[in-house]
Design an enzyme around this catalytic site. Structure first.
Site, short mmCIF file in Angstrom:
data_model
loop_
_atom_site.label_atom_id
_atom_site.label_comp_id
_atom_site.label_asym_id
_atom_site.label_seq_id
_atom_site.Cartn_x
_atom_site.Cartn_y
_atom_site.Cartn_z
CG HIS A 68 39.94 24.81 37.38
ND1 HIS A 68 39.93 24.92 36.00
CD2 HIS A 68 38.63 24.73 37.76
CE1 HIS A 68 38.68 24.90 35.57
NE2 HIS A 68 37.88 24.80 36.62
CB CYS A 174 32.92 43.29 49.57
SG CYS A 174 34.35 42.19 49.56
CG LEU A 277 31.71 32.71 48.67
CD1 LEU A 277 30.97 34.04 48.86
CD2 LEU A 277 32.81 32.85 47.61
CB SER A 281 27.38 34.56 47.37
OG SER A 281 28.48 34.17 46.57
N GLY A 318 32.97 41.88 43.24
CA GLY A 318 33.15 40.82 44.22
C GLY A 318 33.75 39.56 43.64
N GLY A 319 33.61 39.40 42.35
CA GLY A 319 34.16 38.25 41.64
C GLY A 319 33.49 38.16 40.29
NE ARG A 320 34.22 34.59 33.88
CZ ARG A 320 34.76 33.67 33.09
NH1 ARG A 320 35.77 32.93 33.52
NH2 ARG A 320 34.28 33.47 31.87
CB ALA A 321 30.34 34.02 39.83
#
Length: 403
Positions: A68, A174, A277, A281, A318-321
């Site tokens: 998921h 990052c 994490l 964030s 860094g990520g979708r969010a």
């Protein structure tokens, strides 16, 4: 015989020497190269591969949760320097907490400079000048710490001259794709004729491990990160007709958001790199990014734009969010992060190498569409790096006309 003081230059001569040492113009990005390992892993089946490779298929509920997570990342595929057969040779790496640092180092120490060299070769070819004209090398990675360091090994693989000035930036994470551009700007503008080869190379096997119910942070990292390398040639005062500058690096700023060092943090242990994490964030970054933007504009005497949509954008994916919340906070139209989301979909989060890929994606699409500049037809833009600290790198870019 003259005294030493009589043989040395006068103060006004020193100032003249100093002036002659500095470039006349702003640092520019002159060429870009990228490289990734050969093994491709589609994201929609990654949970199957990951749980099989780590002998964790009996953890049925945890696998469902991980699957998921993978499907929410907006990542289509990633590249790695390993496949399942390769991992069978290293059972300690695919455990959760068995000592495995030696094995990981044996893979990363030669692998990181080798991958970085692939990207560097492409950048040098695009640049079009002999590699003997490279004066500085800045190498960045978050894995494979060793001595002689990765910059030395990359220079050796490329066959660079022995007097190339080398710098190695380890363990920044990052945001470091912005850090290296900040270093390169200072080097290019303070050394007349300098041509700086910047290389970012990352291998995620340093943090690969079996899933654990008590450490979902690490599973999130494993769902996001991919392997890749990006290289740039940066210099001032481009040679007309020979070099093809794309972006001017106008201003760079680094900001640490106070009291956030526990939001994103990683720790190197005998078991490899442990990733932690906080769920908060994306909000922490989005709540502070506008202040960083305003600061970088004001530092060069430019009034920040009333509408951030007037700029082109190179945000670290860094990520979708993170992309979603920064986009919402700045009231950006969806197309503003198109290049970043394309790179995230095609490669995942490649740590320091990601923004180099986004620059490459943007300039190629701009050329393909016949736009006026490399920055999606716009003159001004911003590159953003986010990482542990939380540290933000903010870089003001000026795009040049498409050549």
């Amino acid at each position: 015989m003259s005294s030493l003081s009589n043989s040395l230059p006068l103060m006004e001569d020193v100032q003249g020497i100093r002036k002659a040492q500095k470039a006349d113009g702003t640092a520019t990005v002159m060429a870009i190269g990228t490289a990734h390992p050969p093994h491709i892993f589609p994201q929609d089946t990654y949970a199957d591969v990951y749980f099989r490779a780590t002998n964790s298929e009996h953890k049925v509920e945890l696998k469902k949760k991980f699957d998921h997570i993978c499907k929410k990342t907006m990542i289509g595929k990633r590249y790695f320097n390993y496949d399942e057969e390769f991992l069978k040779k290293y059972p300690n790496i695919t455990s959760y907490d068995e000592p495995s640092l030696n094995d990981r180092q044996d893979i990363c120490v030669p692998g990181v400079p080798a991958l970085g060299t692939e990207a560097a070769v492409k950048a040098i070819e695009e640049w079009g000048r002999p590699k003997s004209e490279i004066t500085h090398l800045v190498f960045c990675t978050s894995c494979g710490v060793d001595m002689p360091s990765a910059d030395f090994q990359c220079a050796k693989l490329l066959g660079l001259h022995a007097n190339v000035n080398k710098y190695c930036i380890y363990m920044q994470g990052c945001y470091a794709g912005g850090t290296v551009m900040r270093y390169a700007k200072d080097l290019a503008e303070n050394n007349r004729g300098a041509r700086v080869l910047v290389v970012c190379a990352e291998l995620t096997i340093m943090m690969l491990r079996a899933p654990n119910e008590t450490h979902l942070d690490n599973a999130i990292g494993i769902s996001l990160f991919g392997d890749g390398a990006a290289a740039l040639i940066i210099g001032s005062d481009p040679i007309i007709g020979v070099e093809k500058p794309m972006f001017e690096i106008v201003c760079t700023k680094q900001t640490v958001i106070p009291n956030t060092e526990d939001v994103i943090h990683l720790h190197l242990r005998e078991t490899g790199m442990m990733f932690y994490l906080s769920k908060g964030s994306p909000m922490t970054i989005s709540n502070n990014v506008e202040a960083c933007l305003i600061d970088v504009f004001k530092s060069v005497g430019i009034t920040p734009p009333e509408d951030w949509n007037s700029l082109f954008w190179i945000p670290h994916p860094g990520g979708r969010a993170i992309l979603d919340q920064v986009e919402a906070k700045l009231k950006l139209r969806p197309e503003k992060f198109r290049a970043a989301r394309t790179v995230l979909w095609d490669y995942g989060n490649m740590v320091s190498a990601s923004v180099g890929y986004i620059l490459d994606e943007m300039r190629r699409k701009s050329a393909a569409k016949g736009l006026e500049t490399y920055g999606e037809g716009l003159e001004w833009g911003v590159l953003l790096g986010f990482g542990p600290g939380i540290t933000v790198e903010t870089i003001l870019l000026h795009s040049l006309p498409l050549m």
